[in-house]
Scaffold this active site. Structure first.
Site, PDB file in Angstrom:
ATOM      1  N   THR A  29       0.859  -1.188   0.000  1.00 32.82           N
ATOM      2  CA  THR A  29       0.000   0.000   0.000  1.00 32.82           C
ATOM      3  C   THR A  29       0.890   1.232   0.000  1.00 32.82           C
ATOM      4  O   THR A  29       1.822   1.328   0.816  1.00 32.82           O
ATOM      5  CB  THR A  29      -0.894   0.036   1.261  1.00 32.82           C
ATOM      6  OG1 THR A  29      -1.743  -1.116   1.258  1.00 32.82           O
ATOM      7  CG2 THR A  29      -1.762   1.297   1.280  1.00 32.82           C
ATOM      8  N   SER A 132      19.091  10.666   5.584  1.00 33.85           N
ATOM      9  CA  SER A 132      19.877  11.275   4.502  1.00 33.85           C
ATOM     10  C   SER A 132      21.309  11.451   4.960  1.00 33.85           C
ATOM     11  O   SER A 132      21.574  11.631   6.158  1.00 33.85           O
ATOM     12  CB  SER A 132      19.311  12.651   4.139  1.00 33.85           C
ATOM     13  OG  SER A 132      20.215  13.333   3.275  1.00 33.85           O
ATOM     14  N   TYR A 142      17.328  20.879   7.150  1.00 35.65           N
ATOM     15  CA  TYR A 142      17.020  19.567   6.547  1.00 35.65           C
ATOM     16  C   TYR A 142      17.872  18.477   7.198  1.00 35.65           C
ATOM     17  O   TYR A 142      17.353  17.436   7.608  1.00 35.65           O
ATOM     18  CB  TYR A 142      17.256  19.628   5.031  1.00 35.65           C
ATOM     19  CG  TYR A 142      17.076  18.294   4.342  1.00 35.65           C
ATOM     20  CD1 TYR A 142      15.827  17.683   4.268  1.00 35.65           C
ATOM     21  CD2 TYR A 142      18.167  17.633   3.766  1.00 35.65           C
ATOM     22  CE1 TYR A 142      15.662  16.451   3.645  1.00 35.65           C
ATOM     23  CE2 TYR A 142      18.014  16.412   3.132  1.00 35.65           C
ATOM     24  CZ  TYR A 142      16.761  15.818   3.073  1.00 35.65           C
ATOM     25  OH  TYR A 142      16.595  14.601   2.463  1.00 35.65           O
ATOM     26  N   ALA A 144      19.255  18.549  10.096  1.00 38.91           N
ATOM     27  CA  ALA A 144      18.845  18.403  11.497  1.00 38.91           C
ATOM     28  C   ALA A 144      17.578  17.555  11.606  1.00 38.91           C
ATOM     29  O   ALA A 144      17.435  16.727  12.514  1.00 38.91           O
ATOM     30  CB  ALA A 144      18.617  19.783  12.110  1.00 38.91           C
ATOM     31  N   LYS A 146      16.659  15.195   9.528  1.00 41.13           N
ATOM     32  CA  LYS A 146      17.019  13.800   9.270  1.00 41.13           C
ATOM     33  C   LYS A 146      17.781  13.210  10.465  1.00 41.13           C
ATOM     34  O   LYS A 146      17.639  12.023  10.768  1.00 41.13           O
ATOM     35  CB  LYS A 146      17.839  13.690   7.982  1.00 41.13           C
ATOM     36  CG  LYS A 146      17.041  14.012   6.711  1.00 41.13           C
ATOM     37  CD  LYS A 146      15.826  13.106   6.554  1.00 41.13           C
ATOM     38  CE  LYS A 146      15.184  13.217   5.184  1.00 41.13           C
ATOM     39  NZ  LYS A 146      13.950  12.401   5.058  1.00 41.13           N
TER      40      LYS A 146
END
Ligand SMILES: NC(=O)c1ccc[n+]([C@@H]2O[C@H](COP(=O)([O-])OP(=O)(O)OC[C@H]3O[C@@H](n4cnc5c(N)ncnc54)[C@H](OP(=O)(O)O)[C@@H]3O)[C@@H](O)[C@H]2O)c1
Length: 239
Positions: A29, A132, A142, A144, A146
């Site tokens: 799904t 990442s 970004y 931080a 991740k």
């Protein structure tokens, strides 16, 4: 047949993961906000669920629908996320992008992860979150966000290990063929990014999907609380 749920499964890395799991024989799904994108991606071979995973009430509704329809979830791939472009200067803009990027990456991962924990298969459940290389590189809001996902993975892995559930993350480097990079890459930027990769090329969505498929497999039963880097040696390049 294992029951798998892949968030952000309508595009990019998530779609490659969903296709890989279908090829491996799983009932998959896919979840995202755009129904038309999910329908196109599924092409009749996957279930689809529309939800904004930043919103607690929508996640609760989604978790109830999944539990009703599937009973239990064997594989949960928390892949939805992305990075935003900062708009404006000053602290108000700083506050906005840190908040929005946290919501886009951390809430989309943690809310559904927590909501489905009670229905994960015990033993044998597999949770794989999408981190990442940015988490290791000091890449602002970004990176931080991740890094926060890595922390959630580690803590949750410890909490459910005795139930036979594994929780891991995959941390890709530069994978350009996704919506993530749409409108952001000219030839110079692409060359600059590839020049920092010892392997000398970008990654592909299928290479990231293969790492997810391993962590989702029965073979990976003794691997938990880990972050598997898939980036052509990009972090080694900094040492
Ligand atoms: N591409 C790279 O170089 C790279 C590198 C490292 C990590 N990553 C990570 O890999 C993951 C997948 O990214 P991608 O590169 O495949 O980019 P992408 O094509 O933009 O995929 C992101 C997916 O997440 C879904 N999504 C975003 N916000 C959502 C929300 N609030 N609720 C539900 N679904 C949401 C999007 O669908 P809707 O917009 O329809 O909701 C989309 O399908 C992301 O977590 C990204 O941070 C990417």
């Amino acid at each position: 047949m294992r029951r798998a749920v892949v968030t952000g499964g309508g595009t990019g890395i998530g779609l490659a993961v969903a296709r890989r799991l279908v090829a491996d024989g799983d009932e998959v799904t896919i979840v995202g906000r755009r129904r038309d994108v999910l329908e196109r991606a599924s092409a009749g071979s996957m279930g689809i669920e529309v939800a904004d995973l930043q919103e607690p009430a929508e996640v609760e509704g989604l978790a109830d629908r999944l539990a009703d329809r599937l009973g239990a979830v064997d594989v949960l791939v928390l892949n939805a996320g992305g990075s935003l472009t900062r708009e404006g200067d000053g602290l108000a803009a700083t506050a906005r992008i840190w908040t929005d990027e946290f919501r886009l990456n951390v809430l989309t991962t943690v809310l559904l992860g927590e909501a489905l924990l009670p229905v994960m298969s015990r033993p044998g459940g597999r949770i794989v979150a999408m981190s990442s290389v940015a988490a290791l590189r000091g890449a602002g809001s970004y990176g931080a966000a991740k890094a926060a996902i890595n922390s959630w993975v580690t803590g949750t892995a410890g909490a459910v290990a005795a139930d036979g559930i594994t929780v891991n993350a995959v941390a890709p480097g530069f994978v350009p063929d996704t919506e993530f990079w749409e409108g952001r890459l000219d030839d110079d930027e692409r060359r600059r990014r590839v020049s920092r990769i010892p392997a000398g090329r970008p990654g592909t969505v299928d290479e990231v999907a293969a790492a997810v498929a391993y962590l989702a497999s029965p073979d990976a039963g003794w691997t938990t609380g880990q972050v598997l880097a898939v980036h052509g040696g990009a972090v080694l390049a900094r040492l």
